[in-house]
Design a protein around this motif. Sequence first.
Motif, PDB file in Angstrom:
ATOM      1  N   ILE A  59     -17.110  37.853 -20.437  1.00  0.00           N
ATOM      2  CA  ILE A  59     -16.467  36.539 -20.481  1.00  0.00           C
ATOM      3  C   ILE A  59     -16.736  35.846 -19.145  1.00  0.00           C
ATOM      4  N   SER A  60     -16.883  34.572 -19.174  1.00  0.00           N
ATOM      5  CA  SER A  60     -17.145  33.809 -17.955  1.00  0.00           C
ATOM      6  C   SER A  60     -15.915  33.808 -17.042  1.00  0.00           C
ATOM      7  N   ASP A  63     -13.924  30.793 -17.607  1.00  0.00           N
ATOM      8  CA  ASP A  63     -12.995  30.870 -18.741  1.00  0.00           C
ATOM      9  C   ASP A  63     -11.712  31.600 -18.346  1.00  0.00           C
ATOM     10  N   THR A  66      -9.687  29.226 -16.222  1.00  0.00           N
ATOM     11  CA  THR A  66      -9.031  28.240 -17.087  1.00  0.00           C
ATOM     12  C   THR A  66      -7.790  28.847 -17.728  1.00  0.00           C
ATOM     13  N   GLY A  67      -7.898  30.091 -18.181  1.00  0.00           N
ATOM     14  CA  GLY A  67      -6.760  30.782 -18.761  1.00  0.00           C
ATOM     15  C   GLY A  67      -5.643  31.020 -17.765  1.00  0.00           C
ATOM     16  N   ALA A  97     -12.507  23.900 -12.305  1.00  0.00           N
ATOM     17  CA  ALA A  97     -11.715  24.825 -13.118  1.00  0.00           C
ATOM     18  C   ALA A  97     -10.441  25.267 -12.398  1.00  0.00           C
TER      19      ALA A  97
END
Length: 133
Positions: A59-60, A63, A66-67, A97
């Motif tokens: 997973i990036s 990402d 962001t989570g 981000a």
Amino acid sequence: MAPHVLLIEDEPHIAEAIIFLLRRDGWQVTHLALGAGAVDQARILAPVLVILDQMLPDISGLDILTGLRADPATAHLPVLMLTARGHPRDREAAVRAGADRFMAKPFANAEMMAAVRALCARAIQTDPRPGAA
């Protein structure tokens, strides 16, 4: 109790070096080699800092960031984003981000520790959790 750092880094040698530096300086470190479940782990562990690789195999890092920012329990956590690529667009994406600091690999040990100390000191002073500061 020593401040807790969550390290999310898939490259074993880099992770080992960061863990060594942090523990030698008195930090408690939890290491994840994959990004899956990282936001949940951050919520459970309540670290004072997250060190996050931008490019993970599953997973990036963007990402994950962001989570972290979307979850009220982790939105306040300072994040030091690491990347093997030091392109300006990578830095801009990390900042957009929500990264608090961006560091390209390879990095100097002194640079890493200065960033960790600065981000942790700020986090401890501004932690919004009841009774945290």
